[in-house]
Motif scaffolding. Structure first.
Motif, PDB file in Angstrom:
ATOM      1  N   GLY A  93      18.119  42.177   1.512  1.00 17.56           N
ATOM      2  CA  GLY A  93      16.683  42.042   1.258  1.00 17.56           C
ATOM      3  C   GLY A  93      16.308  42.597  -0.104  1.00 17.56           C
ATOM      4  O   GLY A  93      15.497  42.010  -0.832  1.00 17.56           O
TER       5      GLY A  93
ATOM      6  N   LYS B 109      20.195  32.048  -1.116  1.00 19.10           N
ATOM      7  CA  LYS B 109      20.976  33.277  -0.969  1.00 19.10           C
ATOM      8  C   LYS B 109      20.753  34.132  -2.207  1.00 19.10           C
ATOM      9  O   LYS B 109      20.773  33.628  -3.318  1.00 19.10           O
TER      10      LYS B 109
ATOM     11  N   SER C 179      15.721  32.852   4.214  1.00 17.60           N
ATOM     12  CA  SER C 179      16.513  32.314   5.313  1.00 17.60           C
ATOM     13  C   SER C 179      17.787  33.109   5.543  1.00 17.60           C
ATOM     14  O   SER C 179      18.362  33.060   6.617  1.00 17.60           O
TER      15      SER C 179
ATOM     16  N   ASN D 225      11.143  27.333   8.183  1.00 17.43           N
ATOM     17  CA  ASN D 225      10.509  28.146   9.213  1.00 17.43           C
ATOM     18  C   ASN D 225       9.006  27.848   9.202  1.00 17.43           C
ATOM     19  O   ASN D 225       8.293  28.212   8.269  1.00 17.43           O
TER      20      ASN D 225
ATOM     21  N   LEU E 256      17.899  36.395   5.353  1.00 19.65           N
ATOM     22  CA  LEU E 256      17.522  37.801   5.501  1.00 19.65           C
ATOM     23  C   LEU E 256      17.114  38.140   6.931  1.00 19.65           C
ATOM     24  O   LEU E 256      16.751  37.268   7.722  1.00 19.65           O
ATOM     25  N   ASP E 257      17.117  39.444   7.230  1.00 19.58           N
ATOM     26  CA  ASP E 257      16.703  39.909   8.547  1.00 19.58           C
ATOM     27  C   ASP E 257      15.170  39.885   8.642  1.00 19.58           C
ATOM     28  O   ASP E 257      14.479  39.762   7.625  1.00 19.58           O
ATOM     29  N   PRO E 258      14.601  40.025   9.851  1.00 15.46           N
ATOM     30  CA  PRO E 258      13.138  39.892  10.020  1.00 15.46           C
ATOM     31  C   PRO E 258      12.332  40.885   9.175  1.00 15.46           C
ATOM     32  O   PRO E 258      11.289  40.509   8.622  1.00 15.46           O
ATOM     33  N   ILE E 259      12.798  42.128   9.051  1.00 14.57           N
ATOM     34  CA  ILE E 259      12.012  43.118   8.292  1.00 14.57           C
ATOM     35  C   ILE E 259      11.974  42.738   6.814  1.00 14.57           C
ATOM     36  O   ILE E 259      10.913  42.726   6.178  1.00 14.57           O
ATOM     37  N   SER E 260      13.157  42.371   6.270  1.00  8.29           N
ATOM     38  CA  SER E 260      13.201  41.948   4.872  1.00  8.29           C
ATOM     39  C   SER E 260      12.357  40.694   4.661  1.00  8.29           C
ATOM     40  O   SER E 260      11.689  40.540   3.637  1.00  8.29           O
ATOM     41  N   THR E 261      12.394  39.809   5.673  1.00  3.69           N
ATOM     42  CA  THR E 261      11.615  38.575   5.575  1.00  3.69           C
ATOM     43  C   THR E 261      10.124  38.886   5.452  1.00  3.69           C
ATOM     44  O   THR E 261       9.426  38.332   4.590  1.00  3.69           O
ATOM     45  N   SER E 262       9.643  39.815   6.283  1.00  2.00           N
ATOM     46  CA  SER E 262       8.204  40.100   6.223  1.00  2.00           C
ATOM     47  C   SER E 262       7.838  40.744   4.898  1.00  2.00           C
ATOM     48  O   SER E 262       6.746  40.534   4.369  1.00  2.00           O
TER      49      SER E 262
ATOM     50  N   SER F   2      20.958  46.352  -0.311  1.00  9.06           N
ATOM     51  CA  SER F   2      20.929  45.472   0.864  1.00  9.06           C
ATOM     52  C   SER F   2      20.531  44.048   0.466  1.00  9.06           C
ATOM     53  O   SER F   2      20.001  43.813  -0.625  1.00  9.06           O
TER      54      SER F   2
END
Lengths: 336, 249, 284
Positions: free
Chosen positions: B149, B90, B174, B203, B176-182, B147
Motif C-alpha cells: 500500500g 501493481k 486491485s 470494483n 492491495l488489502d482493504p485498509i490500503s485500498t481505503s 508495504s
C-alpha cells in the motif's frame, strides 16, 4: 508390482513360526503399502545418474590433481609466480602464460562488452519484433561456428589484415605507446584479442538480452509514464539489470579464458611477457593444446596437467561468480 | 461544464484487432471519472490511449483526443505523459532507487538535478500522497522495502511530483488489502480538488464511492456515460443495469 | 521555460543517438559473421567435390584426395559421445525436475552449470588421464568420452526445463487415474516433452561435432581408414587444425573445404532442431 494391494499376496502363512521373519515381512509390507516399488526404483535410478554428474565434477578435479602431483610437489606456488617456462631445462613457471591468458581475455572483454550491451539494448528495447528474430538468429549463428573455423579464418584472413594494415597503422599513429611497438608479425596478442572479442560477443549479448528482457515491463512503463525518453527508460532498465549484466560479462570472461583452438592458431605461442600487443603470447589453454602431445617427460606432462587444473579452478570460480550475480539480480527484482 | 479531455471517434487496434470502437467522451475538469466494465472490455486500453502509453505495448489509434483543446495524437508523447500521469495496477517503484529518488525520478528525467529544488517538491508530493509521515525518517531507504500500500502511494507521489494536470489510474487498488485500498480512495477524494482523475476499476463499490461520473464499457464500446449516481441507481441501458447489479461480468 | 525546452530537445537528441548506437553495435556484430561465412563458402567450395566425401587423404605433395575417414570419424565420435551424454543427461535432467527440489538437486544443478563453463580442453585432459593413460594409447573411445562429458550439461538442463514445461494438470490427470508416478513420468510427461528434449540432444550433438580441443590428445587423428573405436580416429575438426597450420597450400585449401562441410553438417543438425521445434508449436 505396481499396486500396493497386490503386495498382500506375498504373505505366506507357513512362516508364522519365525518371529524375525514376521517382523521383517511386516516392515516390508508396511513399506510397500506406503511406497510404490516402481516409483522407488525409478527415483533411485534417476538419482544414480544425478549422482554421476556430481561425481564427475569431483572426479575431474581429483584426476587432474593426481596427474599433476609431481609438478605440484616440485614447484609448489612458484609454478604460478615463476616466469620461465622451459621444457628443455624442465623448469615450469606459468606466469607469462597466466599473464597472456588474463590480458587477452580482459582486452577481449573491453571490446566485446560495450558492443554486447548495445546489441542487447537494441534487441530488447528498440527493435520491432519482426527485426528482432532474424537479428537474434544471426548473432546466435556466430555462436554456432566451431572454434577451429574461427582459427582458420584468423590465420588466413584476420592475421594478414592485421599484419599489413592494422599494425602499421597503429605503430605509425600510436607508436609512442609501448603497446603498439615492434615488428608487425600479425600473429600475436592483438589477433588473439580480436578473435576472442568476436567469439564471446554472442554469449555476452544473448545473455544480456535475456537479462534486460527479464526486467519487468512495468519498470519501463513507470519511467515512460513519468515522461522519460526511450534512452532514459533504458537507463532505468540497465540500472535494474546491472548485476545480471555483470554476470553475463563474467560468463564471457569464463569463455575467453578457456577458449582454445582459435587463440592457439593466432596468438603466436611464445611464453613471454611483453607490453606490446604486436608480440606473440601464450594462454593456458593454448599451451595445453600445443604442447600436450609433445610432452615426452613425466614432469612436462605433469606441469601441463597442472595448468589444466589451474584453468579448471579459475573457470569454476568465474562461473560461480557469474551465477551468483545473476541470482542476486533476480532476487532484487523479485522475478523467478 | 468545463471540459478537460475531449475524446472524439477514438478507435484502438492491436495489430488488426480492433479493441476500441468509436468512443466519444468528455471528461470534466477536477472531477473523478470511473471506467467500469467486464475484463477485456477495453477499459485499460482506453486509459492508456489518453497518455499514449498504448504505443508502448504496440497499439495504434485513430480519432482525436483533445486536452484543453490541444490534439494529443499530434504532440510528442514524452511531453504528454508529463501532463497526464499514470498509476498502474501493481505498484512499480524503481527497486534500485531510494524513496526520495523514486519521487524525484520524473523531475530528474526533465533535467532537474539540484537537490535544493527537488527536496521541497518531494516533500510536498509525499504529503499529497499521504505518505510523508510514514517515510519522512527513511527517505534514503529502498523504494521496495515498504508495504504494498505504501509502495502504491509512493507511485502516486512520484506521479504528482512532475506536476501533471490529469492522473490516470489503472485499477490502482486491485493488488492491495482493504485498509490500503481505503487509504487510496481517501487520497483520490483529496486529489480531485487539484487534478482531473480517470480511474479504471473492476470494483463497482469503489467506482460508486470515489467517482463523480461513470462510463460503462462493454466489448470495446462505450455503452453508457453519466453521473455516477444515475449509473448505479437508474441506468438507461439494459446492459449497464445487468452489469451494475452483478448479473454478469 | 526556454531552458527546459532546450533540455527537452537535448534529451530527445541524446535518446535518438543512443538508440542508433545500439543499432550500430548490432550491425558491427554481423560483420565478422558475414566475413567468416563469405570466406568459408567461397574458399571451401573450390575444393568441394565428390572425392572429398569418398576419397582418403593423399600424402604430402600429391594433390586431390578427400576426407572420407574424417567425416565418418566425426560422426562416430559424436555417436560415442551421444551414447554416453544422452542417457546421463536425460536421466539426471529427469531427476532434477521430478525429485530435485532439495539441497542435492540444487547442488547438481549448480554443478551442471559449472560443468558447462569448464573449457573443453580441460575435459580433454581429464579424458586423457582417465582413458588414454590406463589404455596406454590414444583412442576414439577416449575422444567420445570427452565429447560425452561436454554434452551432459546441455542435455541435462534442457531435459529439466522441458519436463517442467509440461503442465501440472497433465501429470495430475495420470496420477488421479491411479497410474504410479514413474509410469506417469515416462508414459505421459516424457512423451509430452520429448520434442523439447530432442532439440536439447541435437544441440549437444552439434556442439560436440565442432569440438577440436578435447580430441587433440584423445582421439588424436588418423591418416588412414579406421572405424575401430579402440584406435585413434580422424575427425574433421582436427584435420582443419592440422591442415590450417601446414605449409602446403593444397592442405590449406582443403582445410577450408573441411570447414565448409563441418558447418553444413552442424547447420543440418540445427535445421533438424528448428523443424522439430516448429512442429512442436504447430501441434499446440
Amino acid at each position: 508390482m505396481d499396486n500396493p494391494e497386490t503386495q498382500v499376496n506375498i504373505e505366506n502363512p507357513n512362516n508364522k513360526s519365525n518371529s524375525l521373519w514376521i517382523s521383517l515381512k511386516g516392515q516390508l509390507k508396511k513399506f510397500l503399502s506406503s511406497h510404490n516399488i516402481g516409483d522407488f526404483i525409478f527415483e533411485r535410478l534417476t538419482l544414480l545418474f544425478a549422482v554421476l554428474v556430481f561425481l564427475l565434477v569431483i572426479l575431474m578435479g581429483y584426476e587432474m590433481y593426481v596427474g599433476s602431483k609431481i609438478s605440484i610437489d616440485k614447484f609448489g606456488w612458484s609454478f604460478l609466480t615463476n616466469s620461465v617456462w622451459d621444457p628443455v631445462q624442465e623448469i615450469y613457471g606459468a606466469l607469462p602464460i597466466i599473464y597472456g591468458t588474463i590480458v587477452s581475455s580482459f582486452l577481449a572483454l573491453v571490446i566485446s562488452v560495450p558492443l554486447s550491451i548495445g546489441i542487447a539494448i537494441f534487441l530488447s528495447e528498440v527493435s520491432p519484433d519482426w527485426l528482432e528474430k532474424p537479428l537474434s538468429f544471426l548473432v546466435e549463428l556466430l555462436a554456432g561456428i566451431p572454434s577451429v573455423v574461427y582459427g582458420l579464418w584468423g590465420i588466413f584472413v584476420l592475421v594478414p589484415w592485421i599484419r599489413t594494415d592494422v599494425e602499421p597503422f597503429l605503430s605509425e599513429h600510436l607508436g609512442f605507446l609501448p603497446f603498439f611497438r615492434g615488428a608487425p608479425y600479425g600473429f600475436g596478442m592483438l589477433a588473439a584479442v580480436l578473435i576472442l572479442a568476436i567469439m564471446i560477443l554472442p554469449i555476452v549479448s544473448s545473455i544480456s538480452r535475456d537479462i534486460l528482457r527479464s526486467v519487468p515491463q512495468s519498470q519501463r512503463e513507470a519511467a515512460l509514464a513519468l515522461g522519460a525518453t526511450r534512452w532514459q527508460s533504458t537507463k532505468i532498465v540497465l540500472k535494474d539489470a546491472k548485476s545480471g549484466i555483470l554476470g553475463a560479462t563474467m560468463l564471457g570472461l569464463g569463455r575467453a579464458v578457456g577458449e582454445t583452438m582459435a587463440v592457439t592458431m593466432v596468438i603466436g605461442n611464445r611464453a613471454v611477457i611483453s607490453p606490446s600487443l604486436f608480440d606473440p603470447s601464450y594462454t593456458m589453454a593454448s599451451v595445453i593444446a600445443n604442447e600436450f602431445t609433445e610432452a615426452t617427460s613425466e614432469m612436462y606432462l605433469s606441469a601441463l596437467i597442472q595448468l589444466a587444473l589451474v584453468l579448471f579452478v579459475l573457470t569454476i570460480i568465474i562461473n560461480a561468480m557469474a551465477k551468483l550475480l545473476v541470482w542476486s539480480m533476480e532476487r532484487k527484482l523479485g522475478t523467478r | 461544464m468545463d471540459i478537460k479531455i475531449s475524446v472524439k471517434n477514438l478507435e484502438a487496434f492491436y495489430g488488426k484487432n480492433k479493441v476500441l470502437k468509436n468512443i466519444s467522451i468528455d471528461i470534466p475538469r477536477n472531477k473523478v471519472v470511473a471506467i467500469i466494465g467486464p475484463s477485456g472490455c477495453g477499459k485499460s486500453t482506453f486509459l492508456r490511449c489518453l497518455n499514449r502509453m498504448h504505443e508502448v505495448v504496440g497499439g495504434t489509434i485513430t480519432g482525436s483526443i483533445l486536452v484543453d483543446g490541444e490534439d494529443l495524437t499530434k504532440t510528442d508523447p514524452v511531453l504528454i505523459r508529463k501532463r497526464l500521469g499514470m498509476v498502474f495496477q501493481k505498484p512499480n517503484p524503481f527497486p534500485t532507487m531510494s524513496i526520495f529518488n523514486n519521487v524525484a525520478a520524473g523531475l530528474r528525467f526533465n533535467g532537474v538535478r539540484n537537490k535544493k529544488i527537488l527536496a521541497p517538491i518531494v516533500e510536498k508530493s509525499l504529503k499529497q500522497a499521504a505518505l510523508w509521515d510514514e517515510v519522512k525518517d527513511n527517505l534514503e531507504d529502498s523504494g521496495v522495502n515498504i508495504s504494498g500500500g505504501q509502495q502504491q502511494r509512493l507511485c502516486i507521489a512520484r506521479t504528482l511530483a512532475v506536476d501533471p494536470e490529469v492522473i490516470l489510474m489503472d485499477e490502482p487498488a486491485s493488488a492491495l488489502d482493504p485498509i490500503s485500498t481505503s487509504k487510496i480512495e481517501e487520497l483520490i477524494f483529496e486529489l480531485k480538488k487539484n487534478y482531473t482523475i480517470v480511474i479504471v476499476t473492476h470494483n463497482m463499490q469503489q467506482a460508486a464511492r470515489v467517482s463523480d461520473f461513470t462510463a460503462f464499457f462493454y466489448m470495446g464500446e462505450l455503452i453508457e456515460y453519466d453521473k455516477t449516481t444515475k449509473i448505479f441507481t437508474n441506468p438507461s441501458n439494459k446492459k449497464t443495469e445487468e452489469y451494475v447489479t452483478g448479473r454478469f461480468g | 521555460m526556454n531552458s527546459s525546452k532546450f533540455f527537452h530537445v537535448k534529451r530527445k537528441i541524446i535518446s535518438a543517438v543512443m538508440m542508433s548506437l545500439s543499432l550500430v553495435a548490432t550491425l558491427i556484430a554481423v560483420i565478422p559473421l558475414v566475413l567468416i561465412f563469405y570466406y568459408t563458402i567461397s574458399k571451401g567450395i573450390t575444393y568441394l567435390n565428390i572425392d572429398f566425401f569418398v576419397a582418403m587423404p593423399k600424402p604430402v605433395g600429391e594433390s586431390g584426395g578427400g576426407m572420407a575417414n574424417a567425416i565418418v570419424g566425426t560422426l562416430m565420435l559424436i555417436g560415442i559421445g551421444g551414447a554416453i551424454g544422452i542417457p546421463v543427461g536425460v536421466m539426471s535432467g529427469t531427476y532434477l525436475s521430478e525429485f530435485g527440489n532439495n539441497k542435492f538437486g540444487a547442488t547438481v544443478r549448480f554443478l551442471t552449470d559449472v560443468l558447462s563453463g569448464i573449457p573443453s580442453i580441460v575435459v580433454g585432459v581429464v579424458a586423457y588421464t582417465l582413458v588414454v593413460v590406463p589404455m596406454k594409447h590414444f583412442s576414439a573411445f577416449a575422444g567420445g568420452i570427452a565429447l560425452g562429458i561436454l554434452m551432459i550439461p546441455t542435455i541435462t538442463r534442457t531435459t529439466e526445463e522441458m519436463i517442467k514445461l509440461v503442465p501440472h494438470s497433465i501429470r495430475e490427470a495420470g496420477l488421479a487415474l491411479g497410474i504410479p508416478k514413474w509410469k506417469t513420468t515416462i508414459l505421459i510427461v516424457l512423451k509430452t516433452a520429448w520434442k523439447g528434449i530432442a532439440t536439447g540432444i541435437l544441440l549437444g550433438l552439434s556442439r560436440a561435432a565442432g569440438e577440436t580441443a578435447p580430441l587433440l590428445f584423445t582421439a588424436l587423428g588418423n591418416r588412414f581408414w579406421s572405424t575401430n573405436v579402440m584406435q585413434p580416429m580422424a575427425s574433421l575438426t582436427v584435420y582443419i587444425y592440422d591442415y590450417a597450420k601446414s605449409p602446403f597450400e593444397d592442405w590449406n585449401n582443403q582445410a577450408w573445404t573441411a570447414a565448409l562441410v563441418l558447418i553444413i553438417m552442424i547447420s543440418m543438425l540445427s535445421l533438424l532442431f528448428r523443424i522439430i521445434t516448429r512442429s512442436k508449436f504447430k501441434t499446440k
